[in-house]
Scaffold this motif. Structure first.
Motif, PDB file in Angstrom:
ATOM      1  N   ALA A 225      26.964 -43.591 -37.912  1.00 54.79           N
ATOM      2  CA  ALA A 225      27.079 -42.711 -36.747  1.00 54.79           C
ATOM      3  C   ALA A 225      25.744 -42.204 -36.229  1.00 54.79           C
ATOM      4  O   ALA A 225      25.620 -41.856 -35.052  1.00 54.79           O
ATOM      5  N   SER A 226      24.717 -42.150 -37.071  1.00 54.57           N
ATOM      6  CA  SER A 226      23.467 -41.478 -36.703  1.00 54.57           C
ATOM      7  C   SER A 226      22.753 -42.143 -35.538  1.00 54.57           C
ATOM      8  O   SER A 226      22.017 -41.475 -34.792  1.00 54.57           O
ATOM      9  N   TRP A 227      22.947 -43.441 -35.354  1.00 57.34           N
ATOM     10  CA  TRP A 227      22.267 -44.150 -34.284  1.00 57.34           C
ATOM     11  C   TRP A 227      22.572 -43.573 -32.904  1.00 57.34           C
ATOM     12  O   TRP A 227      21.745 -43.628 -31.999  1.00 57.34           O
ATOM     13  N   ALA A 228      23.773 -43.008 -32.742  1.00 61.97           N
ATOM     14  CA  ALA A 228      24.175 -42.516 -31.427  1.00 61.97           C
ATOM     15  C   ALA A 228      23.393 -41.283 -31.001  1.00 61.97           C
ATOM     16  O   ALA A 228      23.209 -41.036 -29.803  1.00 61.97           O
ATOM     17  N   LEU A 229      22.921 -40.484 -31.964  1.00 59.27           N
ATOM     18  CA  LEU A 229      22.194 -39.254 -31.645  1.00 59.27           C
ATOM     19  C   LEU A 229      20.692 -39.363 -31.881  1.00 59.27           C
ATOM     20  O   LEU A 229      19.955 -38.419 -31.607  1.00 59.27           O
ATOM     21  N   GLU A 230      20.246 -40.492 -32.344  1.00 58.69           N
ATOM     22  CA  GLU A 230      18.835 -40.655 -32.692  1.00 58.69           C
ATOM     23  C   GLU A 230      17.932 -40.403 -31.485  1.00 58.69           C
ATOM     24  O   GLU A 230      18.124 -40.962 -30.401  1.00 58.69           O
ATOM     25  N   GLY A 231      16.945 -39.528 -31.682  1.00 62.97           N
ATOM     26  CA  GLY A 231      15.943 -39.290 -30.650  1.00 62.97           C
ATOM     27  C   GLY A 231      16.377 -38.378 -29.523  1.00 62.97           C
ATOM     28  O   GLY A 231      15.593 -38.156 -28.583  1.00 62.97           O
TER      29      GLY A 231
END
Length: 299
Positions: A225-231
């Motif tokens: 899931a973390s890829w969606a909020l990265e950066g």
């Protein structure tokens, strides 16, 4: 390998050719007028439902209705296992119907055999009856009978079922759930009810409903899931996460289509690519309807 899988995978790959594509969406967003764009769509891959003269809401609905039609076509070509997966993925349309019901509007989509519980949900005359119908269905109890409780509960229920059932789509579901929770908690500043918190925890980890900031939420998410909020620096950038989510769905879908063989993967890949195309097309129509600059055209 069954003949139905061969037919279904072949049909899926053929249907994918019936899309606008990134370049087509950019051209659509630069049409001389919204009416001209709708007229163009009516003669192309969305001509099954798009007709000249539609207003912005009707045109966006017609694009989504064409995606539903493609899904129903695919469901008729694949064996039962594939049809069950397509029925699961088509729950987005049932969510949209409930959204319309909550808003006092007529349900926009005819799901036919792809419906999960709509025949029961559509008869709910009160918010309490709708919650009870959901609680006794595959959707589960949303944790409240307010519109936002129902909408959030259904979306998290759908994401959890997709992640549990369909490995290729698990990162899509988890990423979308992360964006949904982040939007609810940090942009809308509403806390999750206990049922929504439990569903979010199953997808995103125990701290998802309690993280004090967007950055803390992102740091505690599993890799899926973390890829969606990265950066993302703040809640006002969550729209970038949504764009990233659809780009990944499109990219992963094309990878599934490129694989060899006749089985479930190319069918799921085709639907992912078609769904991403519908999202791009609807975004282009929305930008054009509000008079956005060409630089705002969907990527």
């Amino acid at each position: 390998m069954s003949g139905a899988w061969v037919a279904g995978a072949t049909r899926a790959r053929a249907l994918v050719r019936r899309r606008l594509g990134e370049a087509g969406a950019r051209r659509l967003a630069r049409a001389e007028s919204f009416e001209a764009a709708v007229a163009t769509l009516s003669t192309g891959p969305y001509g099954h439902d798009v007709r000249p003269g539609l207003d912005p809401a009707q045109a966006q609905h017609a694009v989504a209705a064409t995606l539903l039609w493609h899904t129903r076509v695919l469901a008729g070509w694949v064996p039962r296992q594939g049809a069950d997966v397509l029925r699961l993925l088509a729950r987005w349309f049932e969510i949209a119907n409930v959204d319309a019901l909550l808003g006092g509007a007529e349900a926009p989509f005819d799901l036919g055999a792809l419906g999960t519980s709509w025949s029961r949900l559509s008869r709910a005359a009160t918010p309490q009856a709708l919650r009870a119908a959901l609680a006794s269905s595959a959707w589960g109890d949303p944790g409240g009978d307010g519109p936002r409780d129902v909408q959030l509960g259904m979306r998290l229920s759908w994401a959890a079922r997709v992640a549990d059932t369909l490995d290729p789509a698990a990162p899509w579901a988890a990423g979308a759930a992360a964006l949904l929770v982040a939007r609810e908690r940090f942009l809308e500043r509403r806390e999750l009810n206990p049922q929504a918190s439990a569903r979010a925890a199953g997808l995103l980890g125990a701290g998802a409903a309690a993280a004090p900031s967007l950055q803390d939420l992102a740091a505690g998410l599993p890799v899926a899931a973390s890829w969606a909020l990265e950066g993302l620096d703040g809640p006002d950038e969550l729209w970038r996460g949504e764009v990233r989510c659809w780009q990944r769905i499109d990219r992963d879908g094309r990878a599934l289509l490129a694989g060899s063989g006749f089985r479930l993967e190319p069918v799921v890949g085709a639907l992912a690519v078609l769904a991403a195309d519908a999202w791009r097309t609807r975004a282009a129509l929305a930008r054009l309807a509000r008079g956005a600059d060409d630089d705002d055209a969907p990527a």
